[in-house]
Design an enzyme around this catalytic site. Structure first.
Site, PDB file in Angstrom:
ATOM      1  N   ASP A   1       0.839  -1.199   0.000  1.00  0.00           N
ATOM      2  CA  ASP A   1       0.000   0.000   0.000  1.00  0.00           C
ATOM      3  C   ASP A   1       0.876   1.252   0.000  1.00  0.00           C
ATOM      4  O   ASP A   1       0.724   2.143  -0.830  1.00  0.00           O
ATOM      5  CB  ASP A   1      -0.913  -0.033   1.232  1.00  0.00           C
ATOM      6  CG  ASP A   1      -1.859   1.161   1.317  1.00  0.00           C
ATOM      7  OD1 ASP A   1      -1.807   2.046   0.439  1.00  0.00           O
ATOM      8  OD2 ASP A   1      -2.662   1.211   2.266  1.00  0.00           O
TER       9      ASP A   1
ATOM     10  N   ASP B   1      -1.186   5.334 -12.698  1.00  0.00           N
ATOM     11  CA  ASP B   1       0.133   5.169 -12.103  1.00  0.00           C
ATOM     12  C   ASP B   1       0.067   4.337 -10.827  1.00  0.00           C
ATOM     13  O   ASP B   1      -0.912   4.378 -10.077  1.00  0.00           O
ATOM     14  CB  ASP B   1       0.715   6.550 -11.784  1.00  0.00           C
ATOM     15  CG  ASP B   1       2.117   6.496 -11.237  1.00  0.00           C
ATOM     16  OD1 ASP B   1       3.011   6.045 -11.970  1.00  0.00           O
ATOM     17  OD2 ASP B   1       2.318   6.876 -10.064  1.00  0.00           O
TER      18      ASP B   1
ATOM     19  N   HIS C   1       0.102  -0.217  -5.671  1.00  0.00           N
ATOM     20  CA  HIS C   1       0.015   0.389  -4.350  1.00  0.00           C
ATOM     21  C   HIS C   1      -1.392   0.906  -4.031  1.00  0.00           C
ATOM     22  O   HIS C   1      -1.602   1.441  -2.940  1.00  0.00           O
ATOM     23  CB  HIS C   1       0.998   1.559  -4.262  1.00  0.00           C
ATOM     24  CG  HIS C   1       2.385   1.200  -4.691  1.00  0.00           C
ATOM     25  ND1 HIS C   1       3.323   0.659  -3.852  1.00  0.00           N
ATOM     26  CD2 HIS C   1       2.989   1.272  -5.915  1.00  0.00           C
ATOM     27  CE1 HIS C   1       4.446   0.429  -4.516  1.00  0.00           C
ATOM     28  NE2 HIS C   1       4.270   0.797  -5.770  1.00  0.00           N
TER      29      HIS C   1
ATOM     30  N   GLU D   1      -0.557   0.755 -14.591  1.00  0.00           N
ATOM     31  CA  GLU D   1       0.835   0.381 -14.383  1.00  0.00           C
ATOM     32  C   GLU D   1       0.906  -0.541 -13.167  1.00  0.00           C
ATOM     33  O   GLU D   1       1.182  -0.108 -12.046  1.00  0.00           O
ATOM     34  CB  GLU D   1       1.706   1.621 -14.168  1.00  0.00           C
ATOM     35  CG  GLU D   1       3.188   1.274 -14.030  1.00  0.00           C
ATOM     36  CD  GLU D   1       3.926   2.193 -13.077  1.00  0.00           C
ATOM     37  OE1 GLU D   1       5.161   2.235 -13.169  1.00  0.00           O
ATOM     38  OE2 GLU D   1       3.290   2.858 -12.246  1.00  0.00           O
TER      39      GLU D   1
END
Length: 494
Positions: free
Chosen positions: A197, A234, A238, A264
């Site tokens: 994360d 992007d 995460h 991504e």
């Protein structure tokens, strides 16, 4: 419209202040070449101001319009220049793909006194039970924008963690104490370092409903300001998959059902990519990281690499409808974090393999078309001067995709050092025969069928002189030079 062909129209080391103007000037040439979609860098104001490449997000609503972080324009130009660039792309039939950086924010305007818990940077699931008071850079008021476009103020409740605290002064990974997630990180993220994360800066807390709604509002707002035909997402490793599943669906409902979206999620394991696609309801595509590494390895190994295995374990092999194929990007270029450069001799072969085959959406990289020169510090602490030469035949290969890469495909993967494939064409559009070698000059036989009996073929790329003529059964013997690629097309189609 033509087959989708994407270009990443930037790289990490572009000069300041010119990109939006350069984009507008390049639109006609890109369209004529056969590009259909142009991926622009993050247009929002970054914490490092005029030097920001765009991934240190400060203010999503400042597109080079407000005096913030010491500058009005971003590294790429003013908002007005961005609007002109987007309009020029659309005028030439090109779709506009925007880069979306939601994972984190940096460059806060104010500090806050909060409670945090230390997390083990090497295993973020290990979080200390004891919380303590610290000062964090987590309040974003955007004084230069003064409430224009959005009045939302970000504070510590909008973030899950930070990488720096003061009083006590310490760098690391710190979980902010808030009401979200029972003190744990978000789920449905990559499991690297236990839980991936947290990446950098002030990590956005997507479980905060106000944050969730603000980011949905931003997507709608952007589409009201300028052309939006899709997004590149992007740092998807995460960000919880459930968020992008919802956000992409919302944008398709609010903006256009035809939005092209690529995330991504940079992972070489296609099983991990398959899991992410399932979690996002297959609403998007992913970059084929495994294929980039295959190209990198093949280029370094030369004739010792078995070309028949080039697609083994790749996303384009297993889920071609959700793969964006590429040879390089801003993170894999020399001196960057995921450096995996493909040597110059192999780039034409790699581009032929993504541009002319069925399956996947190919993505060109700006320096491979225009070249690049820059200097930066490497992992060895030394400064390196880098020159990236343009791929001489890339424009011709991109044109070949639109003109000749049609119809069903037959692979000719009989040799470890020479492979090829046939695109058989359709009733409306011609096909081609592609051959490439990572060793000596080579040839192979392509069965085109009796409809092609006596047809004369030439190398579209001009790497091989002369002609090849199909026999009475439509069998064509094609050739290529050593360490090279040729694309043989019916002379009548020219």
């Amino acid at each position: 419209m033509s087959q989708r062909t994407l270009i990443q129209f930037f790289h990490w080391y572009l000069p300041e202040g010119r990109l939006w103007d350069d984009t507008a000037a390049a639109a006609l040439g890109l369209a004529e070449m056969g590009v259909t979609d142009v991926w622009l860098p993050p247009a929002t104001k970054g914490a490092s101001g005029a030097m920001s490449v765009g991934y240190d997000t400060y203010d999503l609503f400042d597109l080079g319009e407000f005096d913030q972080k010491g500058t009005v324009p971003t590294k790429y130009g003013t908002r007005a220049a961005l609007e002109t660039a987007c309009a020029a792309l659309r005028d030439h039939g090109l779709r506009v793909i925007h880069d979306v950086v939601f994972d984190h924010k940096m460059g806060a305007d104010e500090t806050e006194r909060v409670q945090v818990r230390r997390a083990n940077p090497e295993n973020r699931t290990e979080i200390e039970d004891e919380a303590f008071d610290a000062t964090t850079h987590t309040r974003f008021t955007f004084p230069g924008r003064a409430g224009a476009h959005s009045r939302f103020v970000w504070d510590h409740k909008c973030f899950s963690g930070v990488d720096r605290i003061e009083d006590p002064e310490e760098d690391g990974v710190f979980r902010l104490v808030n009401q979200y997630g029972d003190g744990e990180w978000n789920e449905e993220v990559d499991d690297e370092l236990g839980n991936f994360d947290f990446l950098m800066g002030a990590d956005v807390e997507f479980r905060n409903r106000a944050v969730y709604e603000e980011l949905k509002f931003w997507g709608r707002w952007l589409a009201e300001q300028m052309p939006v035909d899709g997004f590149r997402l992007d740092a998807a490793k995460h960000i919880p998959a459930w968020f992008f599943r919802d956000w992409v669906g919302h944008c398709r409902d609010s903006i256009s059902p035809d939005l092209f979206v690529v995330a991504e999620y940079w992972h070489p394991d296609r099983d991990a990519l398959a899991t992410y696609l399932e979690r996002t309801d297959h609403q998007l595509s992913l970059f084929d990281a495994a294929l980039v590494h295959r190209f990198h390895d093949a280029a370094r190994a030369g004739a010792d690499y078995d070309l028949r295995t080039i697609f083994d374990g790749t996303l384009v092999q297993s889920q071609p409808d959700h793969a964006v194929t590429l040879v390089a990007n801003h993170d894999t270029q020399p001196l960057q974090a995921l450096e995996a450069p493909v040597e110059d001799w192999f780039k034409p072969l790699a581009y032929a393999l993504i541009l002319l085959r069925e399956g996947g959406v190919p993505c060109l990289f700006h320096p491979d078309l225009y070249g690049a020169s820059y200097a930066d510090t490497g992992n060895d602490g030394q400064t390196h001067d880098i020159t990236l030469a343009p791929v001489a035949c890339l424009a011709k290969l991109t044109q070949a995709r639109q003109r000749f890469a049609h119809g069903p495909q037959t692979d000719l993967f009989a040799s470890a050092t020479c492979i090829g494939f046939i695109r058989h064409g359709t009733a409306e559009a011609p096909g081609c025969v592609t051959i490439l070698s990572n060793g000596e000059p080579a040839s192979l036989s392509a069965e085109l069928g009796p409809d092609h009996a006596g047809a004369t073929f030439v190398d579209w790329l001009g790497h091989c002189d002369g002609e090849c003529v199909a026999d009475e059964a439509g069998r064509l013997e094609v050739r290529c030079e050593g360490g090279s690629v040729s694309v043989w097309v019916n002379k009548a189609a020219l």
